[in-house]
Design a protein around this motif. Structure first.
Motif, PDB file in Angstrom:
ATOM      1  N   LEU A   1       0.930  -1.412  -0.036  1.00  5.41           N
ATOM      2  CA  LEU A   1       0.123   0.059   0.121  1.00  5.41           C
ATOM      3  C   LEU A   1       0.720   1.249   0.101  1.00  5.41           C
ATOM      4  O   LEU A   1       0.479   2.124  -0.819  1.00  5.41           O
TER       5      LEU A   1
ATOM      6  N   VAL B   1       2.850   1.844  -3.337  1.00  4.52           N
ATOM      7  CA  VAL B   1       2.302   1.936  -4.473  1.00  4.52           C
ATOM      8  C   VAL B   1       1.793   4.014  -4.438  1.00  4.52           C
ATOM      9  O   VAL B   1       1.411   4.724  -5.319  1.00  4.52           O
ATOM     10  N   ARG B   2       2.028   4.212  -2.628  1.00  2.04           N
ATOM     11  CA  ARG B   2       1.394   5.917  -2.797  1.00  2.04           C
ATOM     12  C   ARG B   2       2.334   6.531  -2.883  1.00  2.04           C
ATOM     13  O   ARG B   2       2.420   7.552  -3.174  1.00  2.04           O
TER      14      ARG B   2
ATOM     15  N   ARG C   1       3.610   6.175  -6.303  1.00  2.00           N
ATOM     16  CA  ARG C   1       3.524   5.926  -7.003  1.00  2.00           C
ATOM     17  C   ARG C   1       4.476   4.671  -7.656  1.00  2.00           C
ATOM     18  O   ARG C   1       4.930   4.415  -9.121  1.00  2.00           O
TER      19      ARG C   1
ATOM     20  N   ARG D   1       4.518   0.736  -9.235  1.00  2.00           N
ATOM     21  CA  ARG D   1       4.538   0.180  -9.645  1.00  2.00           C
ATOM     22  C   ARG D   1       4.672  -1.579  -9.421  1.00  2.00           C
ATOM     23  O   ARG D   1       5.917  -1.719  -9.553  1.00  2.00           O
TER      24      ARG D   1
ATOM     25  N   GLU E   1      -7.782  -2.631  -0.706  1.00  2.00           N
ATOM     26  CA  GLU E   1      -7.577  -0.991  -0.537  1.00  2.00           C
ATOM     27  C   GLU E   1      -5.999  -1.073  -1.116  1.00  2.00           C
ATOM     28  O   GLU E   1      -6.290   0.596  -2.392  1.00  2.00           O
TER      29      GLU E   1
ATOM     30  N   TYR F   1      -5.357   0.883  -6.509  1.00  2.00           N
ATOM     31  CA  TYR F   1      -4.739   1.846  -6.710  1.00  2.00           C
ATOM     32  C   TYR F   1      -4.243   0.816  -7.980  1.00  2.00           C
ATOM     33  O   TYR F   1      -3.861   0.036  -8.259  1.00  2.00           O
TER      34      TYR F   1
ATOM     35  N   GLU G   1      -1.305   1.364  -9.546  1.00  2.00           N
ATOM     36  CA  GLU G   1       0.149   1.142  -9.657  1.00  2.00           C
ATOM     37  C   GLU G   1       0.276   0.134  -8.790  1.00  2.00           C
ATOM     38  O   GLU G   1       1.066  -1.520  -9.369  1.00  2.00           O
ATOM     39  N   ALA G   2      -0.553  -0.881  -8.474  1.00  2.00           N
ATOM     40  CA  ALA G   2      -0.800  -2.756  -7.814  1.00  2.00           C
ATOM     41  C   ALA G   2      -1.647  -3.397  -9.305  1.00  2.00           C
ATOM     42  O   ALA G   2      -2.703  -3.095  -9.654  1.00  2.00           O
TER      43      ALA G   2
END
Length: 312
Positions: free
Chosen positions: A23, A26-27, A29, A31, A69, A73, A75-76
């Motif tokens: 988490l 990905v926050r 940014r 990948r 969660e 995103y 990116e996940a």
């Protein structure tokens, strides 16, 4: 095997440590590929405790919420697979595995190992029937609900005295069962006696009880010691045969890392129960995942050396 998909980070394991790491990455940014074998060690546990805002939640529900969660995103990428090999190449780390015949092939500049542990218990026929309801392994997690009751502490390790003295804070009726295997020094026995904790060294035949839960511990000579709940001290095993890289382990087999989860091999991190001191409360594991995610991000910013060069 199909060509490997490229990611910044591959996180292996989707317990609280792995989910938290994914988490936070990905926050940042990054990948991220999160690989989950869906074999949680606490699958038998009905309620988890001590996790702020989630006290009493099912561990399976907590994993489900965390996964949702992360998946929210862009990116996940979250996939279910059993990883069978992680090795270094010029582009980073190659992660291989499969799920029900479908192969997994991925490459990441960094890999976070958050696979947890395998646990083994004393060989008692009915132990699994009561595990997660009447019998637990985490004193800090589950002792509150058993407070004031006649409790058992069952184990075959040599740290039973320390665990018993901790557990005695919740009850004044506690018996330690060594199953004839666990060793207690004379000093241990004196401390337990002073704390009002009983010791039973005879071997255990089985646990007794019914639908309503545990009623006693039956010894091999037929004597039944009445108990309504208890705790068992597992032996923990770190299974990392899929890693084609030598890591440092402590005397208990846990992966040695710095306080940010770095293993000493650039690009390879470990977090959660695979690291010292071993099993922790879920909220502690989640916090460690966040710390490791920050370290991974900073290391990627600084520029990791190719993993292949790092392990040669």
């Amino acid at each position: 095997m199909p060509p490997a998909d490229d990611y910044d980070v591959v996180v292996i394991g989707a317990g609280p440590a792995g989910l938290s790491a994914a988490l936070n990455l990905v926050r940042a940014r990054r990948r991220v590929l999160l690989v989950d074998a869906n074999r949680p060690r606490n699958a038998a546990t009905l309620r988890s405790h001590g996790f702020l805002t989630r006290d009493g939640v099912s561990p399976l529900e907590l994993r489900k919420l965390g996964r949702e969660e992360v998946e929210a995103y862009p990116e996940a990428t979250v996939t279910q697979a059993v990883v069978d090999e992680v090795h270094a190449d010029a582009g980073g780390w190659v992660v291989s595995g499969a799920w029900r015949g479908t192969p997994l092939a991925a490459r990441g500049a960094a890999v976070v190992v958050a696979t947890g542990l395998r646990e083994s218990f004393p060989s008692l026929p009915s132990l699994r029937a009561y595990y997660g309801t009447s019998v637990h392994s985490c004193v800090e997690c589950d002792a509150y609900e058993k407070a004031g009751q006649p409790l058992a502490l069952i184990g075959e390790t040599d740290d039973l005295a320390e665990r018993a003295l901790v557990l005695a804070a919740w009850t004044d009726d506690l018996v330690v069962f060594t199953n004839g295997v666990g060793r207690l020094s004379e000093d241990d026995r004196a401390r337990l006696h002073a704390a009002g904790v009983g010791v039973e060294d005879r071997a255990i035949a089985d646990l007794e009880g019914g639908r309503d839960g545990l009623t006693g511990v039956r010894l091999v000579d037929g004597v039944v010691v009445p108990r309504v709940a208890g705790f068992v001290r597992p032996r923990w095993h770190v299974d990392l045969d899929f890693l084609d890289t030598r890591l440092d382990h402590d005397e208990d087999g846990f992966v040695v890392v710095d306080r940010h989860g770095r293993t000493g091999v650039p690009g390879l991190y470990a977090v959660g129960d695979v690291t010292p001191p071993g099993p922790e409360q879920l909220i502690v594991a989640a916090g460690a995942g966040a710390v490791t995610a920050a370290a991974v991000h900073r290391d990627l910013v600084r520029g990791l050396r190719p993993a292949r060069d790092a392990v040669q």
